[in-house]
Motif scaffolding. Structure first.
Motif, short mmCIF file in Angstrom:
data_model
loop_
_atom_site.label_atom_id
_atom_site.label_comp_id
_atom_site.label_asym_id
_atom_site.label_seq_id
_atom_site.Cartn_x
_atom_site.Cartn_y
_atom_site.Cartn_z
N GLY A 1 -7.08 -7.45 3.76
CA GLY A 1 -8.05 -7.10 4.79
C GLY A 1 -8.40 -5.63 4.76
N THR A 2 -9.06 -5.20 5.80
CA THR A 2 -9.50 -3.81 5.91
C THR A 2 -8.70 -3.12 7.00
OG1 THR A 2 -11.71 -4.42 5.17
CG2 THR A 2 -11.50 -2.31 6.28
N TYR A 3 -8.15 -1.97 6.64
CA TYR A 3 -7.32 -1.18 7.55
C TYR A 3 -7.83 0.26 7.55
CZ TYR A 3 -4.02 -5.07 6.99
OH TYR A 3 -3.42 -6.30 6.96
N ALA A 4 -7.88 0.87 8.72
CA ALA A 4 -8.23 2.29 8.81
C ALA A 4 -6.93 3.08 8.87
CB ALA A 4 -9.08 2.56 10.04
N VAL A 5 -6.95 4.27 8.23
CA VAL A 5 -5.75 5.09 8.11
C VAL A 5 -6.01 6.48 8.66
CG1 VAL A 5 -4.11 6.09 6.47
CG2 VAL A 5 -5.07 3.83 6.03
N MET B 1 0.85 -1.18 0.00
CA MET B 1 0.00 0.00 0.00
C MET B 1 0.89 1.23 0.00
SD MET B 1 -3.19 1.17 2.44
CE MET B 1 -2.38 0.93 3.99
N ASN B 2 0.60 2.16 -0.90
CA ASN B 2 1.29 3.44 -0.95
C ASN B 2 0.28 4.51 -0.56
OD1 ASN B 2 3.87 2.58 -2.00
ND2 ASN B 2 2.80 2.16 -3.89
N ILE B 3 0.70 5.38 0.34
CA ILE B 3 -0.18 6.47 0.76
C ILE B 3 0.55 7.77 0.48
CG2 ILE B 3 -1.43 7.52 2.66
CD1 ILE B 3 -1.83 4.77 3.79
N PRO C 1 -2.61 19.78 11.36
CA PRO C 1 -3.21 19.22 10.14
C PRO C 1 -3.41 17.71 10.24
CG PRO C 1 -1.42 20.73 9.61
CD PRO C 1 -1.37 20.51 11.10
N VAL C 2 -4.61 17.26 9.83
CA VAL C 2 -4.96 15.84 9.88
C VAL C 2 -5.53 15.39 8.54
CG1 VAL C 2 -5.42 15.79 12.36
CG2 VAL C 2 -7.27 16.30 10.79
N GLY C 3 -5.54 14.09 8.35
CA GLY C 3 -6.17 13.49 7.19
C GLY C 3 -6.56 12.06 7.52
N TYR C 4 -7.52 11.53 6.78
CA TYR C 4 -8.05 10.20 7.05
C TYR C 4 -8.16 9.42 5.75
CZ TYR C 4 -9.26 12.46 11.43
OH TYR C 4 -9.19 13.14 12.61
N CYS D 1 -12.73 5.63 7.66
CA CYS D 1 -11.34 5.79 7.22
C CYS D 1 -10.75 4.51 6.67
CB CYS D 1 -10.48 6.23 8.41
SG CYS D 1 -11.17 7.55 9.39
N ALA D 2 -11.60 3.50 6.44
CA ALA D 2 -11.13 2.17 6.10
C ALA D 2 -10.80 2.01 4.61
CB ALA D 2 -12.17 1.13 6.50
N ILE D 3 -9.75 1.25 4.37
CA ILE D 3 -9.31 0.90 3.02
C ILE D 3 -9.23 -0.62 2.98
CG2 ILE D 3 -7.46 1.06 1.33
CD1 ILE D 3 -6.63 3.68 2.80
N THR D 4 -9.89 -1.23 2.00
CA THR D 4 -9.85 -2.68 1.87
C THR D 4 -8.76 -3.07 0.87
OG1 THR D 4 -12.18 -2.86 2.42
CG2 THR D 4 -11.19 -4.74 1.31
#
Length: 137
Positions: A76-80, A24-26, A103-106, A121-124
């Motif tokens: 799986g599912t992860y919240a970021v 995963m790249n964010i 500063p925040v982000g989700y 905020c979940a990413i599968t």
């Protein structure tokens, strides 16, 4: 002979674990360059969200954009969640009401009107690598 079998099993187990990893790249945007660090937190369980971090990474805020590259252990599912730690104290600065003062982000660029939840905020993640862009606000 036993040693060879154990070594072979260890190599096989290691290869199997690597095969299950998910990339995963964010990409984080809207960073205030030169001010503190950017902290990325990954949560793998709903009940741990905003309480117990599964994986945390930090990068110096040396540009207006940064990329975190992660290898997560399984699909799986992860919240970021992401925040720019302007004062470098390793904590998100909040006011008395819990409103972020840095500063925040989700994940999914969710912009909460109240405290965010895991699913917001979940990413599968499946077998293919995932890239997510999160803008700090």
């Amino acid at each position: 002979m036993k040693a060879k079998i154990l070594i072979t099993l260890a190599i096989f187990a290691s290869a199997l674990a690597k095969a299950q990893e998910v990339k995963m790249n964010i990409n984080i945007t809207n960073i205030e360059p030169g001010k503190g660090t950017v902290v990325l937190n990954i949560y793998d369980k709903k009940e741990d969200f905003l309480k117990k971090v599964f994986l945390s990474k930090t990068l110096k805020a040396n540009g207006s954009t940064l990329t975190f590259s992660l290898n997560l252990p399984k699909k799986g599912t992860y919240a970021v969640t992401v925040f720019q730690d302007l004062d470098d104290n390793k904590k998100l600065k909040q006011d008395w009401f819990g409103i972020p003062q840095e500063p925040v982000g989700y994940g999914n660029n969710f912009k909460p009107s109240a405290k965010p939840r895991f699913n917001d905020c979940a990413i599968t993640l499946g077998s293919d690598p995932v890239t997510q862009v999160i803008k700090l606000f």
